[in-house]
Scaffold this motif. Structure first.
Motif, PDB file in Angstrom:
ATOM      1  N   ASP A  32     -26.130  36.926  22.370  1.00  0.00           N
ATOM      2  CA  ASP A  32     -25.884  36.695  23.802  1.00  0.00           C
ATOM      3  C   ASP A  32     -26.271  35.267  24.186  1.00  0.00           C
ATOM      4  OD1 ASP A  32     -24.957  39.254  24.225  1.00  0.00           O
ATOM      5  OD2 ASP A  32     -26.877  40.029  24.953  1.00  0.00           O
ATOM      6  N   ASP A  33     -27.436  34.825  23.683  1.00  0.00           N
ATOM      7  CA  ASP A  33     -27.905  33.470  24.003  1.00  0.00           C
ATOM      8  C   ASP A  33     -26.945  32.419  23.470  1.00  0.00           C
ATOM      9  OD1 ASP A  33     -30.117  34.602  25.201  1.00  0.00           O
ATOM     10  OD2 ASP A  33     -31.409  34.341  23.441  1.00  0.00           O
ATOM     11  N   ALA A  34     -26.448  32.634  22.239  1.00  0.00           N
ATOM     12  CA  ALA A  34     -25.533  31.668  21.638  1.00  0.00           C
ATOM     13  C   ALA A  34     -24.218  31.585  22.399  1.00  0.00           C
ATOM     14  CB  ALA A  34     -25.274  32.039  20.171  1.00  0.00           C
ATOM     15  N   VAL A  35     -23.700  32.731  22.806  1.00  0.00           N
ATOM     16  CA  VAL A  35     -22.439  32.754  23.551  1.00  0.00           C
ATOM     17  C   VAL A  35     -22.629  32.119  24.931  1.00  0.00           C
ATOM     18  CG1 VAL A  35     -20.715  34.264  24.620  1.00  0.00           C
ATOM     19  CG2 VAL A  35     -21.519  34.738  22.308  1.00  0.00           C
ATOM     20  N   GLN A  36     -23.765  32.377  25.558  1.00  0.00           N
ATOM     21  CA  GLN A  36     -24.041  31.762  26.866  1.00  0.00           C
ATOM     22  C   GLN A  36     -24.139  30.244  26.727  1.00  0.00           C
ATOM     23  OE1 GLN A  36     -23.907  33.022  29.766  1.00  0.00           O
ATOM     24  NE2 GLN A  36     -24.628  31.247  30.925  1.00  0.00           N
ATOM     25  N   GLU A  37     -24.751  29.775  25.646  1.00  0.00           N
ATOM     26  CA  GLU A  37     -24.844  28.332  25.418  1.00  0.00           C
ATOM     27  C   GLU A  37     -23.454  27.727  25.229  1.00  0.00           C
ATOM     28  OE1 GLU A  37     -26.185  24.486  24.843  1.00  0.00           O
ATOM     29  OE2 GLU A  37     -27.220  26.235  25.683  1.00  0.00           O
ATOM     30  N   ALA A  38     -22.560  28.470  24.560  1.00  0.00           N
ATOM     31  CA  ALA A  38     -21.178  27.999  24.399  1.00  0.00           C
ATOM     32  C   ALA A  38     -20.498  27.844  25.751  1.00  0.00           C
ATOM     33  CB  ALA A  38     -20.394  28.959  23.513  1.00  0.00           C
ATOM     34  N   TRP A  39     -20.743  28.787  26.655  1.00  0.00           N
ATOM     35  CA  TRP A  39     -20.162  28.690  27.994  1.00  0.00           C
ATOM     36  C   TRP A  39     -20.690  27.462  28.736  1.00  0.00           C
ATOM     37  CZ3 TRP A  39     -16.663  29.074  31.378  1.00  0.00           C
ATOM     38  CH2 TRP A  39     -16.954  28.957  32.743  1.00  0.00           C
ATOM     39  N   LEU A  40     -21.994  27.214  28.616  1.00  0.00           N
ATOM     40  CA  LEU A  40     -22.576  26.054  29.282  1.00  0.00           C
ATOM     41  C   LEU A  40     -21.965  24.758  28.750  1.00  0.00           C
ATOM     42  CD1 LEU A  40     -26.337  27.117  29.418  1.00  0.00           C
ATOM     43  CD2 LEU A  40     -24.686  27.087  31.296  1.00  0.00           C
ATOM     44  N   ARG A  41     -21.771  24.696  27.429  1.00  0.00           N
ATOM     45  CA  ARG A  41     -21.177  23.482  26.845  1.00  0.00           C
ATOM     46  C   ARG A  41     -19.723  23.338  27.267  1.00  0.00           C
ATOM     47  NH1 ARG A  41     -23.720  22.759  20.735  1.00  0.00           N
ATOM     48  NH2 ARG A  41     -25.881  23.227  21.316  1.00  0.00           N
ATOM     49  N   LEU A  42     -19.012  24.463  27.361  1.00  0.00           N
ATOM     50  CA  LEU A  42     -17.623  24.414  27.812  1.00  0.00           C
ATOM     51  C   LEU A  42     -17.543  23.911  29.241  1.00  0.00           C
ATOM     52  CD1 LEU A  42     -14.590  25.089  27.501  1.00  0.00           C
ATOM     53  CD2 LEU A  42     -15.144  27.421  28.259  1.00  0.00           C
ATOM     54  N   SER A  43     -18.429  24.407  30.101  1.00  0.00           N
ATOM     55  CA  SER A  43     -18.386  24.031  31.513  1.00  0.00           C
ATOM     56  C   SER A  43     -18.742  22.562  31.717  1.00  0.00           C
ATOM     57  CB  SER A  43     -19.344  24.925  32.321  1.00  0.00           C
ATOM     58  OG  SER A  43     -20.691  24.734  31.902  1.00  0.00           O
ATOM     59  N   ARG A  44     -19.462  21.968  30.741  1.00  0.00           N
ATOM     60  CA  ARG A  44     -19.858  20.555  30.870  1.00  0.00           C
ATOM     61  C   ARG A  44     -18.921  19.608  30.123  1.00  0.00           C
ATOM     62  NH1 ARG A  44     -25.357  22.641  29.846  1.00  0.00           N
ATOM     63  NH2 ARG A  44     -25.108  21.941  27.681  1.00  0.00           N
ATOM     64  N   SER A  45     -17.942  20.150  29.400  1.00  0.00           N
ATOM     65  CA  SER A  45     -17.107  19.325  28.526  1.00  0.00           C
ATOM     66  C   SER A  45     -15.730  19.077  29.121  1.00  0.00           C
ATOM     67  CB  SER A  45     -16.944  20.004  27.153  1.00  0.00           C
ATOM     68  OG  SER A  45     -18.194  20.192  26.534  1.00  0.00           O
ATOM     69  N   ASP A  46     -15.150  17.964  28.724  1.00  0.00           N
ATOM     70  CA  ASP A  46     -13.772  17.656  29.083  1.00  0.00           C
ATOM     71  C   ASP A  46     -12.880  18.183  27.962  1.00  0.00           C
ATOM     72  OD1 ASP A  46     -11.339  16.684  29.794  1.00  0.00           O
ATOM     73  OD2 ASP A  46     -11.940  14.568  29.906  1.00  0.00           O
ATOM     74  N   THR A  47     -12.195  19.275  28.226  1.00  0.00           N
ATOM     75  CA  THR A  47     -11.394  19.930  27.185  1.00  0.00           C
ATOM     76  C   THR A  47      -9.894  19.735  27.404  1.00  0.00           C
ATOM     77  OG1 THR A  47     -11.487  22.011  28.450  1.00  0.00           O
ATOM     78  CG2 THR A  47     -13.148  21.688  26.741  1.00  0.00           C
TER      79      THR A  47
END
Length: 291
Positions: A32-47
């Motif tokens: 859960d923590d790893a997936v949440q961290e992925a969401w945080l990185r996605l929300s901060r990234s220019d994709t």
């Protein structure tokens, strides 16, 4: 990209990301923590230039998990067994137990003995069909080195699995045959009888792509009702087989295996069905089609 669109795409990928993280970490809570961290990185990234967002998210989750595994190893820590009464997060023991059943407690114990990079390379390639080129970027090695890491992990897992293999192969075959016959006949109740209530159906990327094209498989499924509905009346073209000596099912049009169905059985019921269609993976398997 639009925040709402990103959130919807992430939620669509969440089951797969959760499965990847669970396999890599052996802990539902850490996953859960790893997936949440992925969401945080996605929300901060220019994709905006990312062509394959699902692949990008898988890479991010895998890197987060690799960092967590390395940190755990440096502290000489391993996740608690789901059967350990001292689990600190007492609110979620059922989720940890579900993970142990879906992955297999024996497999969790074997994976914990692999080096972090070996574990990541083996799980991503052999379980989820990620290419060695992608894995190389995650573990910081060349594609050749990533292949070697996965190979070492595979040998250790195979050796441990052979040591732990249940001697009652006949019983395993009986349960697989019952599943196979019920699926062919479209017998929903008979399927429910051989499936664990929390059975999980998973597929590697090759099988998922094949299923999406045909409309046969769209995502990971969990629960006896969903899995039984999925398979009822769908096994007409499949055949019983021994896969590395273990009873399973194979779809082999023209005699060439295209998809292998692996069954994990606990207490007389199917707790996991894994679909493998990755060509390299199939070529490594010893498949003997049964009458």
């Amino acid at each position: 990209m639009d925040d709402k669109w990103l959130a919807e795409r992430f939620e669509a990928d969440r089951p797969r990301l959760q499965a990847v993280a669970c396999r890599l970490l052996g802990s539902a809570n850490e996953a859960d923590d790893a997936v949440q961290e992925a969401w945080l990185r996605l929300s901060r990234s220019d994709t905006r230039d990312v062509k394959n967002l699902s692949g990008w998210l898988t890479t991010v989750v895998a890197r987060v998990c690799l960092d967590m595994l390395r940190s755990r190893r440096s502290r000489r820590e391993v996740p608690l067994s789901p059967d350990d009464e001292s689990i600190p997060d007492a609110a979620d023991p059922e989720r940890e137990a579900m993970l142990a059943e879906s992955v297999g407690q024996a497999m969790l114990e074997v994976l914990q003995r692999l080096a972090p990079a070996e574990r990541v390379a083996f799980v991503l390639h052999d379980v989820f069909g990620v290419s060695f080129e992608e894995i190389a970027g995650i573990v910081g090695r060349s594609p050749v080195a990533a292949r070697q890491l996965a190979s070492r992990g595979r040998r250790r897992v195979k050796a441990a699995s052979e040591d732990r293999r249940a001697p009652d192969v006949a019983r395993h075959r009986e349960i697989v045959e019952a599943f196979f016959q019920a699926s062919r006949a479209g017998d929903f109740q008979a399927l429910l009888a051989v499936l664990d209530p929390d059975v999980a159906l998973r597929a590697d990327e090759a099988a998922l792509r094949m299923g999406v094209r045909t409309g046969w498989l769209t995502s990971e499924l969990r629960g006896a009702t969903a899995v039984a509905r999925h398979f009822a009346g769908r096994a007409e073209a499949a055949q019983l087989a021994l896969v590395d000596g273990v009873p399973g099912v194979v779809w082999a049009p023209g005699g060439t295996p295209r998809v292998v169905f692996g069954f994990t059985i606990r207490n007389g019921r199917v707790v996991e069905i894994e679909l493998a269609a990755d060509t390299e993976r199939l070529n490594r398997l010893k498949i003997e089609i049964l009458p």
